[in-house]
Design a protein around this motif. Structure first.
Motif, PDB file in Angstrom:
ATOM      1  N   ARG A  33      50.285  27.143  36.830  1.00  0.00           N
ATOM      2  CA  ARG A  33      50.711  27.952  35.684  1.00  0.00           C
ATOM      3  C   ARG A  33      52.061  28.657  35.811  1.00  0.00           C
ATOM      4  O   ARG A  33      52.764  28.798  34.814  1.00  0.00           O
ATOM      5  CB  ARG A  33      49.641  28.994  35.370  1.00  0.00           C
ATOM      6  CG  ARG A  33      48.493  28.406  34.592  1.00  0.00           C
ATOM      7  CD  ARG A  33      47.400  29.448  34.443  1.00  0.00           C
ATOM      8  NE  ARG A  33      46.450  29.079  33.406  1.00  0.00           N
ATOM      9  CZ  ARG A  33      45.294  29.705  33.218  1.00  0.00           C
ATOM     10  NH1 ARG A  33      44.962  30.709  33.992  1.00  0.00           N
ATOM     11  NH2 ARG A  33      44.492  29.317  32.251  1.00  0.00           N
ATOM     12  N   PRO A  63      50.718  28.569  30.019  1.00  0.00           N
ATOM     13  CA  PRO A  63      49.557  28.773  30.906  1.00  0.00           C
ATOM     14  C   PRO A  63      48.211  28.531  30.237  1.00  0.00           C
ATOM     15  O   PRO A  63      47.301  28.009  30.872  1.00  0.00           O
ATOM     16  CB  PRO A  63      49.685  30.234  31.348  1.00  0.00           C
ATOM     17  CG  PRO A  63      50.940  30.769  30.783  1.00  0.00           C
ATOM     18  CD  PRO A  63      51.643  29.701  30.034  1.00  0.00           C
ATOM     19  N   GLU A  64      48.095  28.904  28.952  1.00  0.00           N
ATOM     20  CA  GLU A  64      46.796  28.746  28.294  1.00  0.00           C
ATOM     21  C   GLU A  64      46.480  27.291  28.015  1.00  0.00           C
ATOM     22  O   GLU A  64      45.371  26.973  27.579  1.00  0.00           O
ATOM     23  CB  GLU A  64      46.724  29.583  27.011  1.00  0.00           C
ATOM     24  CG  GLU A  64      47.711  29.196  25.920  1.00  0.00           C
ATOM     25  CD  GLU A  64      49.026  29.977  25.981  1.00  0.00           C
ATOM     26  OE1 GLU A  64      49.418  30.402  27.097  1.00  0.00           O
ATOM     27  OE2 GLU A  64      49.663  30.148  24.931  1.00  0.00           O
ATOM     28  N   HIS A  71      41.134  31.433  31.089  1.00  0.00           N
ATOM     29  CA  HIS A  71      41.421  30.627  29.898  1.00  0.00           C
ATOM     30  C   HIS A  71      42.850  30.771  29.401  1.00  0.00           C
ATOM     31  O   HIS A  71      43.403  29.829  28.845  1.00  0.00           O
ATOM     32  CB  HIS A  71      40.464  30.996  28.758  1.00  0.00           C
ATOM     33  CG  HIS A  71      39.119  30.388  28.892  1.00  0.00           C
ATOM     34  ND1 HIS A  71      38.714  29.296  28.167  1.00  0.00           N
ATOM     35  CD2 HIS A  71      38.081  30.697  29.695  1.00  0.00           C
ATOM     36  CE1 HIS A  71      37.472  28.971  28.506  1.00  0.00           C
ATOM     37  NE2 HIS A  71      37.061  29.808  29.424  1.00  0.00           N
ATOM     38  N   ILE A  72      43.426  31.946  29.537  1.00  0.00           N
ATOM     39  CA  ILE A  72      44.719  32.210  28.918  1.00  0.00           C
ATOM     40  C   ILE A  72      45.825  32.285  29.964  1.00  0.00           C
ATOM     41  O   ILE A  72      46.928  31.751  29.758  1.00  0.00           O
ATOM     42  CB  ILE A  72      44.679  33.516  28.083  1.00  0.00           C
ATOM     43  CG1 ILE A  72      43.471  33.494  27.131  1.00  0.00           C
ATOM     44  CG2 ILE A  72      45.991  33.695  27.315  1.00  0.00           C
ATOM     45  CD1 ILE A  72      43.268  34.788  26.346  1.00  0.00           C
ATOM     46  N   GLY A  73      45.535  32.954  31.085  1.00  0.00           N
ATOM     47  CA  GLY A  73      46.537  33.024  32.144  1.00  0.00           C
ATOM     48  C   GLY A  73      47.675  33.994  31.852  1.00  0.00           C
ATOM     49  O   GLY A  73      48.714  33.941  32.505  1.00  0.00           O
ATOM     50  N   VAL A  83      46.830  24.962  30.513  1.00  0.00           N
ATOM     51  CA  VAL A  83      46.670  24.369  31.838  1.00  0.00           C
ATOM     52  C   VAL A  83      45.205  24.507  32.253  1.00  0.00           C
ATOM     53  O   VAL A  83      44.651  25.602  32.235  1.00  0.00           O
ATOM     54  CB  VAL A  83      47.580  25.059  32.877  1.00  0.00           C
ATOM     55  CG1 VAL A  83      47.349  24.468  34.258  1.00  0.00           C
ATOM     56  CG2 VAL A  83      49.041  24.932  32.472  1.00  0.00           C
ATOM     57  N   ILE A 141      44.643  25.740  39.236  1.00  0.00           N
ATOM     58  CA  ILE A 141      45.157  26.214  37.946  1.00  0.00           C
ATOM     59  C   ILE A 141      46.240  27.274  38.155  1.00  0.00           C
ATOM     60  O   ILE A 141      47.269  27.263  37.481  1.00  0.00           O
ATOM     61  CB  ILE A 141      43.986  26.730  37.079  1.00  0.00           C
ATOM     62  CG1 ILE A 141      44.420  27.008  35.647  1.00  0.00           C
ATOM     63  CG2 ILE A 141      43.282  27.916  37.694  1.00  0.00           C
ATOM     64  CD1 ILE A 141      43.243  27.235  34.687  1.00  0.00           C
ATOM     65  N   GLU A 142      46.045  28.153  39.134  1.00  0.00           N
ATOM     66  CA  GLU A 142      47.007  29.246  39.337  1.00  0.00           C
ATOM     67  C   GLU A 142      48.206  28.783  40.161  1.00  0.00           C
ATOM     68  O   GLU A 142      49.205  29.500  40.249  1.00  0.00           O
ATOM     69  CB  GLU A 142      46.318  30.429  40.029  1.00  0.00           C
ATOM     70  CG  GLU A 142      45.092  30.904  39.301  1.00  0.00           C
ATOM     71  CD  GLU A 142      45.263  32.263  38.634  1.00  0.00           C
ATOM     72  OE1 GLU A 142      46.411  32.632  38.315  1.00  0.00           O
ATOM     73  OE2 GLU A 142      44.238  32.932  38.440  1.00  0.00           O
ATOM     74  N   ASN A 146      41.924  35.637  32.223  1.00  0.00           N
ATOM     75  CA  ASN A 146      42.829  35.004  33.183  1.00  0.00           C
ATOM     76  C   ASN A 146      42.530  33.518  33.315  1.00  0.00           C
ATOM     77  O   ASN A 146      43.435  32.693  33.365  1.00  0.00           O
ATOM     78  CB  ASN A 146      42.703  35.683  34.547  1.00  0.00           C
ATOM     79  CG  ASN A 146      43.668  35.090  35.555  1.00  0.00           C
ATOM     80  OD1 ASN A 146      44.874  35.137  35.366  1.00  0.00           O
ATOM     81  ND2 ASN A 146      43.134  34.485  36.604  1.00  0.00           N
ATOM     82  N   HIS A 180      37.628  24.551  28.335  1.00  0.00           N
ATOM     83  CA  HIS A 180      38.896  25.192  27.967  1.00  0.00           C
ATOM     84  C   HIS A 180      39.365  24.837  26.561  1.00  0.00           C
ATOM     85  O   HIS A 180      40.035  25.631  25.915  1.00  0.00           O
ATOM     86  CB  HIS A 180      39.997  24.811  28.963  1.00  0.00           C
ATOM     87  CG  HIS A 180      39.933  25.570  30.246  1.00  0.00           C
ATOM     88  ND1 HIS A 180      40.766  26.614  30.535  1.00  0.00           N
ATOM     89  CD2 HIS A 180      39.109  25.448  31.306  1.00  0.00           C
ATOM     90  CE1 HIS A 180      40.470  27.105  31.719  1.00  0.00           C
ATOM     91  NE2 HIS A 180      39.467  26.413  32.223  1.00  0.00           N
ATOM     92  N   LEU A 223      43.266  41.391  39.366  1.00  0.00           N
ATOM     93  CA  LEU A 223      42.262  40.377  39.648  1.00  0.00           C
ATOM     94  C   LEU A 223      42.502  39.908  41.074  1.00  0.00           C
ATOM     95  O   LEU A 223      43.597  39.428  41.409  1.00  0.00           O
ATOM     96  CB  LEU A 223      42.384  39.213  38.664  1.00  0.00           C
ATOM     97  CG  LEU A 223      41.944  39.545  37.238  1.00  0.00           C
ATOM     98  CD1 LEU A 223      42.469  38.504  36.259  1.00  0.00           C
ATOM     99  CD2 LEU A 223      40.425  39.615  37.172  1.00  0.00           C
TER     100      LEU A 223
END
Lengths: 340, 340
Positions: free
Chosen positions: A195, A206-207, B249-251, A209, A191-192, B247, A249, A227
């Motif tokens: 995004r 991003p929200e 869910h929204i990113g 993905v 995911i990261e 982070n 999600h 984080l």
């Protein structure tokens, strides 16, 4: 009055002629798709669920579309692009890890011996992910990904990896959004990893993905909130994981789901079977060795090694009425024109 | 011309008078908030980040607002409403579980002896959650929640629990959305307990709800796709978990975060410290024993048992410039008018 009435009548005739003759017809929403049953099926579905007078009308809030990424929105050969990122990252980090010269799987990566890397199986992969994807903050990782995605090039095409997205799919995403759909990525990829560039590349923020993830931990570091990415798997967004990730999600069932492999099977089942709304399943078949790659169950093609599209998936597609997109015949072009 | 000019001039004067005198001023976006520093701070912040000519301008895509739910958007006394749901659910299920008559914590629930239930600590709570929140499909659970939320009433006010949302906060959510913000719930409560009713109640769709969750499993049951809720914790969206959930869910980092307890501390830190954008932290203080409840660190109020707002949080709010909303003085009304 005498002067003006004939003019108004003429105008009316002109407008009728233009619209009837197609001059005022809406522009083709999918210009890179060849005319044929696939394109027709997509457009008919979208028109059916967006027509307020249709009994199949679906409210905009319920128009959820989910797309796999690797092999569905961009290429995935000769290896998943995220794996190429990880291998490049091992090379970048090697000077700080002299011990890697003698340690598999890193030794294999540094020597370009992918067979040795793969010999270690899943354990090797986890070691590579831990070394390249964990140990930094989420913001640091975002910068690392952006630097790579903006510079790294594909070995065969010479394009940036991010330029190997499918032009017809960019049009499909835009068409769905213009038709009131909310478009999501639901990928086995990280995911990261996605995004940082999906908004600019696909128009997907991003929200929207969904992907696989490792665990993160919140802390104040020198008084600043960060984080930290930990070397531990949090969630695998593949196969049975895709409906789980979608529910987690999004919290709604998709009415449009697109994939290209056995990893997408459950997502398409979740979207299309017993859905109170009409729903559309789409599978991309890679049958174009000349313009992209050919792999999967179609006649004369070798069995796939990654992103498998097995015969059982083709059988299920036929049984359930999912639409199979043949890249060779359905798509006029594969990739977007390069910006000069 | 002679006839029309005086009229136009008169009209101009009239318009200037109306706008200058306030008749054409924009309607108050927060009519249930008393005028004062709290309301002013909120409006000034929103105007600052939405004014294209301000150096603090934030693009709409980055305007993320996150709200805690219990005690921030609706009441949470004398117990979290989700706990009231779980206890009611135990009573509904009791006829199918005759053994509960002799088993804690169920015995305590059935006999109305909450002390006995609480004596079992976290283990009891997990047993109650497992018995009431797991073992069914997500769609079955949605129906169970809807049935409860549409009928169950609060012991003190006699209102439906869903009618115990804060009118001033409904206006704040609407004001933020009208100002281009995307509003999210980020709650320690169960994500699937909230989603069935948040869209209708708060205007927040399921994909913008973040919460605690139990694990789910995808399967085809009688050929139909379902997600089965399992008796196993997946994620706790509280304290350090809130930035992690945001982070995931929204990113993106929020630029507006609202809470009411120590469980929201890290969310507000994540939003407001070292954010490249201006950011607003808001804490609701329950200081209104007459119209709602009074608990927290303010003078003369008892220490809170749940939803704690400890003195250390008040100190941090002052240090970091978070805005503390006193319900008693800042809110004209607490709950929305009842529909007849």
């Amino acid at each position: 009055m005498l002067l003006r009435t004939p003019f108004a009548a003429l105008l009316l005739i002109l407008v009728q002629w233009m619209s009837g003759g197609g001059l005022l017809r809406a522009a083709d929403p999918l210009p890179s798709w060849n005319d044929g049953p696939t394109k027709t099926a997509i457009i008919e579905f979208v028109e059916r669920v967006t027509d307020k007078n249709s009994q199949d009308y679906v409210k905009p809030a319920e128009r959820i579309a989910t797309f796999d990424n690797d092999g569905t929105l961009w290429s995935e050969q000769p290896m998943y692009f995220q794996l190429a990122f990880a291998l490049d990252r091992v090379k970048s980090l090697a000077p700080k890890h002299p011990e890697w010269k003698d340690q598999q799987p890193f030794k294999g990566v540094l020597e370009g011996d992918l067979k040795a890397v793969m010999a270690g199986g899943e354990k090797s992969l986890v070691q590579i992910i831990a070394a390249t994807h964990a140990g930094m903050t989420t913001e640091e990782f975002e910068q690392i990904v952006l630097e790579w995605i903006n510079t790294a090039k594909h070995p065969k095409t010479g394009r940036l990896y991010r330029e190997m997205v499918y032009q017809p799919q960019l049009e499909l995403l835009a068409y769905l959004r213009a038709s009131g759909f909310k478009t999501f990525i639901v990928s086995g990829g990280g995911i990261e990893f996605m995004r940082p560039w999906t908004e600019q590349t696909y128009g997907i923020p991003p929200e929207q993905v969904v992907g696989s993830s490792i665990k993160t931990k919140f802390e104040l570091r020198d008084g600043k909130p960060v984080l930290v990415r930990l070397p531990a798997i949090n969630f695998i967004d593949d196969k049975e994981g895709k409906p789980v990730g979608i529910n987690s999600h999004i919290g709604r069932r998709p009415i449009f789901a697109a994939g290209n492999s056995a990893g997408d099977r459950q997502m398409l089942e979740y979207a299309t079977i017993d859905n109170p709304h009409p729903a559309f399943g789409l599978l991309v078949l890679h049958d174009d060795a000349k313009r992209e790659y050919a792999y999967g169950p179609a006649d004369g093609l070798p069995d796939s090694k990654i992103g498998t599209f097995p015969q059982s998936l083709m059988d299920e597609a036929q049984q359930r009425g999912w639409t199979v997109v043949g890249m060779k015949h359905d798509w006029k072009v594969i990739y977007p024109p390069l910006k000069k």
